[in-house]
Design a protein around this motif. Structure first.
Motif, PDB file in Angstrom:
ATOM      1  N   GLU A  67       0.831  -1.142   0.160  1.00 45.10           N
ATOM      2  CA  GLU A  67      -0.204  -0.119  -0.071  1.00 45.10           C
ATOM      3  C   GLU A  67       0.910   1.226   0.159  1.00 45.10           C
ATOM      4  N   LEU A  68       2.229   1.300   0.163  1.00 42.52           N
ATOM      5  CA  LEU A  68       3.088   2.322   0.277  1.00 42.52           C
ATOM      6  C   LEU A  68       3.229   2.765  -1.234  1.00 42.52           C
ATOM      7  N   SER A  69       3.301   4.182  -1.613  1.00 44.67           N
ATOM      8  CA  SER A  69       3.566   4.515  -2.857  1.00 44.67           C
ATOM      9  C   SER A  69       5.005   4.311  -3.184  1.00 44.67           C
ATOM     10  N   PRO A  70       5.339   4.102  -4.534  1.00 46.48           N
ATOM     11  CA  PRO A  70       6.810   4.000  -4.805  1.00 46.48           C
ATOM     12  C   PRO A  70       7.991   4.800  -3.944  1.00 46.48           C
ATOM     13  N   GLU A  71       7.435   6.252  -3.937  1.00 47.51           N
ATOM     14  CA  GLU A  71       8.137   7.126  -3.226  1.00 47.51           C
ATOM     15  C   GLU A  71       8.309   6.828  -1.845  1.00 47.51           C
ATOM     16  N   GLU A  72       7.229   6.413  -0.970  1.00 47.36           N
ATOM     17  CA  GLU A  72       7.360   6.294   0.279  1.00 47.36           C
ATOM     18  C   GLU A  72       8.156   4.667   0.515  1.00 47.36           C
ATOM     19  N   LEU A  73       7.918   3.758  -0.129  1.00 51.90           N
ATOM     20  CA  LEU A  73       8.548   2.618  -0.114  1.00 51.90           C
ATOM     21  C   LEU A  73      10.424   2.930  -0.324  1.00 51.90           C
ATOM     22  N   VAL A  74      10.573   3.610  -1.503  1.00 57.61           N
ATOM     23  CA  VAL A  74      12.132   3.830  -1.736  1.00 57.61           C
ATOM     24  C   VAL A  74      12.567   4.623  -0.547  1.00 57.61           C
ATOM     25  N   ASN A  75      11.819   5.639  -0.017  1.00 57.00           N
ATOM     26  CA  ASN A  75      12.363   6.404   1.139  1.00 57.00           C
ATOM     27  C   ASN A  75      12.907   5.592   2.430  1.00 57.00           C
ATOM     28  N   THR A  76      12.436   4.293   2.262  1.00 56.20           N
ATOM     29  CA  THR A  76      13.121   3.277   3.431  1.00 56.20           C
ATOM     30  C   THR A  76      14.310   2.692   3.014  1.00 56.20           C
ATOM     31  N   LEU A  77      14.838   3.099   2.007  1.00 57.71           N
ATOM     32  CA  LEU A  77      16.175   2.428   1.448  1.00 57.71           C
ATOM     33  C   LEU A  77      17.374   3.167   1.400  1.00 57.71           C
ATOM     34  N   ASP A  78      18.439   2.579   1.533  1.00 58.59           N
ATOM     35  CA  ASP A  78      19.755   3.225   1.523  1.00 58.59           C
ATOM     36  C   ASP A  78      20.344   2.632   0.059  1.00 58.59           C
ATOM     37  N   PHE A  79      20.477   3.770  -0.776  1.00 57.54           N
ATOM     38  CA  PHE A  79      21.095   3.346  -2.192  1.00 57.54           C
ATOM     39  C   PHE A  79      22.681   3.419  -2.220  1.00 57.54           C
ATOM     40  N   SER A  80      23.284   3.655  -1.062  1.00 57.13           N
ATOM     41  CA  SER A  80      24.876   3.894  -1.243  1.00 57.13           C
ATOM     42  C   SER A  80      25.289   2.546  -1.964  1.00 57.13           C
ATOM     43  N   TYR A  81      26.474   2.770  -2.771  1.00 57.87           N
ATOM     44  CA  TYR A  81      27.129   1.871  -3.529  1.00 57.87           C
ATOM     45  C   TYR A  81      26.190   1.430  -4.713  1.00 57.87           C
ATOM     46  N   TYR A  82      24.828   1.667  -4.769  1.00 52.80           N
ATOM     47  CA  TYR A  82      24.159   0.999  -5.961  1.00 52.80           C
ATOM     48  C   TYR A  82      23.709   2.120  -7.002  1.00 52.80           C
ATOM     49  N   GLU A  83      24.483   3.578  -6.587  1.00 51.43           N
ATOM     50  CA  GLU A  83      23.977   4.496  -7.582  1.00 51.43           C
ATOM     51  C   GLU A  83      24.370   4.177  -8.848  1.00 51.43           C
ATOM     52  N   ASP A  84      25.406   3.260  -9.136  1.00 50.14           N
ATOM     53  CA  ASP A  84      25.768   2.991 -10.724  1.00 50.14           C
ATOM     54  C   ASP A  84      25.143   2.034 -11.451  1.00 50.14           C
ATOM     55  N   ILE A  85      24.132   1.573 -10.435  1.00 47.13           N
ATOM     56  CA  ILE A  85      23.521   0.417 -11.214  1.00 47.13           C
ATOM     57  C   ILE A  85      21.947   0.183 -10.860  1.00 47.13           C
ATOM     58  N   LEU A  86      21.592   0.897  -9.793  1.00 44.70           N
ATOM     59  CA  LEU A  86      20.133   1.217  -9.467  1.00 44.70           C
ATOM     60  C   LEU A  86      19.846   2.312  -8.673  1.00 44.70           C
ATOM     61  N   SER A  87      19.570   3.545  -9.472  1.00 41.84           N
ATOM     62  CA  SER A  87      19.201   4.668  -8.526  1.00 41.84           C
ATOM     63  C   SER A  87      18.103   4.611  -7.762  1.00 41.84           C
ATOM     64  N   ARG A  88      17.958   5.812  -7.106  1.00 40.55           N
ATOM     65  CA  ARG A  88      16.526   5.899  -6.414  1.00 40.55           C
ATOM     66  C   ARG A  88      15.291   6.061  -7.367  1.00 40.55           C
ATOM     67  N   GLU A  89      15.562   6.944  -8.297  1.00 42.78           N
ATOM     68  CA  GLU A  89      14.715   7.419  -9.481  1.00 42.78           C
ATOM     69  C   GLU A  89      14.474   6.032 -10.078  1.00 42.78           C
ATOM     70  N   GLN A  90      15.493   5.134 -10.640  1.00 34.04           N
ATOM     71  CA  GLN A  90      15.329   3.977 -11.385  1.00 34.04           C
ATOM     72  C   GLN A  90      14.200   2.887 -10.696  1.00 34.04           C
ATOM     73  N   ALA A  91      14.612   2.886  -9.412  1.00 33.69           N
ATOM     74  CA  ALA A  91      13.715   2.041  -8.274  1.00 33.69           C
ATOM     75  C   ALA A  91      12.167   2.397  -8.511  1.00 33.69           C
ATOM     76  N   ILE A  92      12.020   3.847  -8.187  1.00 37.45           N
ATOM     77  CA  ILE A  92      10.612   4.437  -8.376  1.00 37.45           C
ATOM     78  C   ILE A  92       9.906   4.009  -9.643  1.00 37.45           C
ATOM     79  N   GLU A  93      10.818   4.238 -10.756  1.00 30.26           N
ATOM     80  CA  GLU A  93      10.289   4.006 -11.940  1.00 30.26           C
ATOM     81  C   GLU A  93       9.848   2.212 -12.414  1.00 30.26           C
ATOM     82  N   LEU A  94      10.726   1.214 -11.726  1.00 29.05           N
ATOM     83  CA  LEU A  94      10.641   0.163 -11.883  1.00 29.05           C
ATOM     84  C   LEU A  94       9.112  -0.276 -11.046  1.00 29.05           C
ATOM     85  N   LEU A  95       8.903   0.261  -9.874  1.00 31.04           N
ATOM     86  CA  LEU A  95       7.736   0.024  -9.115  1.00 31.04           C
ATOM     87  C   LEU A  95       6.593   0.634  -9.793  1.00 31.04           C
TER      88      LEU A  95
END
Length: 410
Positions: A138-166
């Motif tokens: 029931e969380l929006s993609p933005e709310e869900l992604v706000n619970t995550l830490d993308f450190s060291y993933y920026e080169d392969i899965l950014s916050r914006e890409q994760a939102i778009e995937l969802l």
């Protein structure tokens, strides 16, 4: 409007269960004691968050001590305010300068982190009076992604890409929610523990089939490979050609042994071979996948998102067995599941927590990310220890409806 619930104090507990008669045994862990490092979050309400990390006995006290330190990061926080930007707090905990040297992001401190993180998600779901799977979908993609830490993933899965995937997986969600009524398919690991006799394994296979299981797993990794081959053939013969059979070596083989024995197991049509060699050795898994046309299931002992990133990039992983009580809790599990979806590798979690937590997470993965609803491991030995134990009907997990993540112990 969500009711304000403040975390007043965190407590840690060392809980252990001595298994009997060979239950839980594998080629490495021959006399296991199932144990939980438990995080309790006491609040200014009647609600309590409960989070688990799984160990196998001695050393569980070290996890307990690390939990006692890490809970300071969440004490005094209101749960909805905390979870609205949990990725920031997660990063502060995982990179705590007093603990990071001990990992980083692995071992005792990361197991303790999992317990604290899981307790936060459990309390969050309880604060909204819903099971964890429902909260997450029931969380929006933005709310869900706000619970995550993308450190060291920026080169392969950014916050914006994760939102778009969802967002891209919103189509078909209602259709995928049918799994809530069907129940999530399970497989039985308890048929073939390493120290069980051939006769007990044979009886267990028949019992599992009577319970509706069509998938089951055998522990291998004997000093004498002939024992593994004999028992594997027995499982196939009793279960039948249509059964889904997996073999789990629990890291016992070196690369030459893995290549040789996997070739011998191929005629039995294994669905996967699990943890064939050391869990940190990406190259060995790549070499094995190139040498033998067998699907590899990896992740039970892969400790963090970076090694999962490497395994997914390497192409050797056919099934992702990320475990939310091994990596840094639900937050890191979700991030790894997102990356796994990007690589189209299905997530079939290891369930060191007896499936209690992962029954929620696989429902979320399927409904929100369109991960295929393949299988969830089932291990029954601690069923009576939980307030709301998993329910299996005809080989499927019944959907839990009690608020939280089903981690409360009696």
């Amino acid at each position: 409007m969500n009711k304000s619930i403040v975390i007043k104090k965190g407590f840690a507990e060392d809980v252990r269960f001595q298994l009997k008669d060979g239950s839980g045994s594998d080629a490495i862990h021959t006399v296991p004691t199932y144990a939980y490092g438990v995080c309790h979050l006491h609040t200014d309400s009647m609600l309590q968050g409960v989070g688990l990390a799984f160990t196998l006995g001695e050393g569980n006290n070290l996890v307990k001590d690390a939990i006692t330190y890490l809970v300071k990061h969440v004490e005094g926080r209101e749960i909805n305010e905390l979870m609205a930007d949990f990725g920031t707090t997660y990063k502060q905990m995982v990179d705590d300068p007093n603990f990071r040297w001990l990992g980083p992001h692995k071992g005792v401190v990361h197991l303790a982190l999992a317990a604290v993180v899981n307790a936060c998600y459990d309390l969050w779901a309880k604060s909204r009076a819903v099971p964890l799977w429902q909260l997450l979908i029931e969380l929006s993609p933005e709310e869900l992604v706000n619970t995550l830490d993308f450190s060291y993933y920026e080169d392969i899965l950014s916050r914006e890409q994760a939102i778009e995937l969802l967002r891209s997986k919103s189509a078909g969600r209602e259709m995928r929610k049918k799994i809530l009524d069907l129940g999530y398919p399970g497989y039985d690991t308890s048929v073939g523990w390493f120290n069980y006799s051939d006769e007990k394994v044979a009886d267990n296979i028949r019992h599992a089939m009577d319970m509706g299981f069509t998938a089951m797993k055998l522990k291998v990794g004997s000093k004498d490979p002939a024992r593994d081959i004999r028992r594997a053939e027995m499982v196939r013969n009793i279960a039948g050609d249509k059964a889904t059979i997996m073999f789990d070596a629990n890291q016992q083989w070196n690369l030459p042994q893995a290549i040789s024995i996997c070739k011998s197991l191929l005629p039995l049509n294994p669905y996967w071979i699990e943890e064939p060699t050391h869990p940190d050795d990406v190259y060995a898994h790549v070499a094995l996948a190139e040498a033998v046309p067998v699907k590899l299931a990896l992740g039970e002992h892969v400790p963090n998102k970076i090694l999962f990133k490497n395994f997914l990039q390497s192409g050797c992983m056919s099934f992702n067995q990320v475990d939310a009580v091994r990596v840094g809790g639900v937050s890191e599990f979700i991030l790894i599941s997102l990356l796994s979806k990007k690589f189209n590798i299905p997530v079939v979690p290891h369930v060191g927590d007896m499936g209690q937590i992962h029954q929620h997470l696989v429902l979320f993965n399927h409904i929100a990310m369109d991960h295929p609803a393949l299988l969830l491991e089932h291990i029954p030995h601690l069923k009576e220890a939980f307030v709301n134990p998993v329910e299996i009907v005809n080989g499927r997990y019944k959907t839990p409806h009690t608020p939280g993540m089903s981690a409360d112990l009696k």
